[in-house]
Design an enzyme around this catalytic site. Structure first.
Site, short mmCIF file in Angstrom:
data_model
loop_
_atom_site.label_atom_id
_atom_site.label_comp_id
_atom_site.label_asym_id
_atom_site.label_seq_id
_atom_site.Cartn_x
_atom_site.Cartn_y
_atom_site.Cartn_z
N VAL A 248 -6.21 0.59 5.23
CA VAL A 248 -4.94 0.90 5.87
C VAL A 248 -4.38 2.16 5.20
O VAL A 248 -4.73 2.42 4.03
CB VAL A 248 -3.94 -0.28 5.74
CG1 VAL A 248 -4.37 -1.44 6.59
CG2 VAL A 248 -3.73 -0.70 4.28
N LYS B 110 -9.65 -9.38 5.52
CA LYS B 110 -9.42 -8.45 6.65
C LYS B 110 -9.85 -9.09 7.97
O LYS B 110 -10.97 -9.57 8.09
CB LYS B 110 -10.23 -7.16 6.42
CG LYS B 110 -9.81 -6.38 5.20
CD LYS B 110 -10.75 -5.20 4.94
CE LYS B 110 -10.44 -4.56 3.61
NZ LYS B 110 -11.43 -3.57 3.18
N GLU C 99 -6.46 7.50 7.96
CA GLU C 99 -6.16 8.43 6.86
C GLU C 99 -4.69 8.88 6.93
O GLU C 99 -4.27 9.56 7.87
CB GLU C 99 -7.08 9.66 6.86
CG GLU C 99 -8.48 9.37 6.35
CD GLU C 99 -8.49 8.92 4.88
OE1 GLU C 99 -7.76 9.51 4.06
OE2 GLU C 99 -9.22 7.98 4.56
N SER C 100 -3.95 8.50 5.88
CA SER C 100 -2.50 8.73 5.90
C SER C 100 -2.11 10.19 6.11
O SER C 100 -1.15 10.48 6.84
CB SER C 100 -1.86 8.19 4.61
OG SER C 100 -2.40 8.83 3.48
N CYS D 149 0.81 -1.23 0.00
CA CYS D 149 0.00 0.00 0.00
C CYS D 149 0.85 1.28 0.00
O CYS D 149 1.63 1.53 0.93
CB CYS D 149 -0.92 0.00 1.22
SG CYS D 149 -1.90 1.51 1.31
N1 LIG Z 1 -7.34 7.97 1.75
C1 LIG Z 1 -6.75 6.81 2.37
C2 LIG Z 1 -6.54 5.75 1.32
C3 LIG Z 1 -6.09 4.43 1.93
C4 LIG Z 1 -6.31 3.25 0.98
O1 LIG Z 1 -6.95 3.40 -0.09
N2 LIG Z 1 -5.81 2.08 1.39
C5 LIG Z 1 -6.06 0.90 0.60
C6 LIG Z 1 -4.80 0.06 0.40
S1 LIG Z 1 -3.56 0.93 -0.50
C7 LIG Z 1 -7.01 0.00 1.38
O2 LIG Z 1 -6.88 -0.17 2.56
N3 LIG Z 1 -7.96 -0.61 0.67
C8 LIG Z 1 -8.82 -1.57 1.27
C9 LIG Z 1 -10.20 -1.48 0.76
O3 LIG Z 1 -10.54 -0.48 0.12
O4 LIG Z 1 -10.98 -2.41 1.03
C10 LIG Z 1 -5.44 7.21 3.06
O5 LIG Z 1 -4.81 8.17 2.58
O6 LIG Z 1 -5.06 6.59 4.08
#
Ligand SMILES: N[C@@H](CCC(=O)N[C@@H](CS)C(=O)NCC(=O)O)C(=O)O
Length: 218
Positions: free
Chosen positions: A54, A41, A66-67, A14
């Site tokens: 994540v 998950k 949120e990163s 990720c």
């Molecule tokens: N806006 C979020 C995006 C986080 C994101 O999209 N993470 C993805 C992995 S890279 C995730 O956990 N996806 C799981 C899902 O959507 O089920 C951030 O900046 O933390």
């Protein structure tokens, strides 16, 4: 008073997690990392992650998600801020951090497209977004023209993946963007960027693209 412990809930591919690892390493913060499989998950993760995504950080008994928010928090609880102190400059930086999330999304869509038409469309969108970045950076230092800041943590994961794609599939996506090519070089030479992914990242990433039947990888 002892400081709360920091646990980063992670997925090894990720780019948003990678942003937080860069910030943690850059700021020399102690943390524990826990990897989960996003295709499966765990219940405990779904219970603490409102969006099921994540990165998530457990800070003592508190949970952050949120990163961009996690990175600002990590920055604020440690010395030598990676954000401008001026409210206007800070607001601008937050805007570009949000923009970089869209660049990450374009790159992801381009990389996993499984037919040529979709690939061309997402590649076009990705290149357009890179072009916008090329036009606003100075070509000196990092994104803001000087030291490393949170916009750099947010952007660097794009270049980790771009370098692999360019090398493995013989592409030159940065050919027309000399300032971004130099910025990429600067990022990829930093220890805290190099060490922000797992050791076998390149192989795992390529396998992921092949398993997705990605047009790029075939
Ligand atoms: N806006 C979020 C995006 C986080 C994101 O999209 N993470 C993805 C992995 S890279 C995730 O956990 N996806 C799981 C899902 O959507 O089920 C951030 O900046 O933390």
């Amino acid at each position: 008073m002892t400081k709360p412990s920091i646990e980063l809930i992670s997925f090894n591919l990720c780019p948003f997690v990678q942003r937080s690892i860069i910030t943690l390493k850059k700021k020399g913060i102690d943390f524990k990392i826990t990897y989960i499989d996003l295709a499966n998950k765990p219940e405990w993760f779904l219970n603490i992650s409102p969006l099921g995504k994540v990165p998530v950080v457990r800070y003592g008994h508190d949970v952050l998600f949120e990163s961009a928010v996690i990175n600002e928090f990590l920055d604020e609880i440690t010395p030598e801020s990676l954000m401008p102190s001026d409210p206007l400059e800070k607001a601008k930086e937050r805007g570009w951090i949000e923009y970089s999330s869209q660049v990450i999304t374009s790159q992801h869509l381009m990389s996993v497209s499984d037919d040529q038409g979709d690939y061309q469309q997402h590649r076009h969108a990705f290149i357009e977004r890179l072009s916008t970045l090329e036009n606003i950076i100075t070509g000196e230092g990092f994104f803001n023209g000087n030291g490393f800041s949170l916009i750099d943590s947010a952007l660097a994961p794009i270049f980790t993946r771009l370098r692999i794609i360019e090398d493995r599939f013989n592409l030159r996506l940065l050919a027309n963007f000399p300032k971004l090519a130099a910025l990429s070089e600067r990022y990829l030479n930093l220890d805290y960027v190099k060490n922000s992914v797992v050791e076998e990242f390149e192989d795992i990433y390529i396998k992921y693209l092949i398993d997705k039947n990605s047009f790029l990888a075939h």
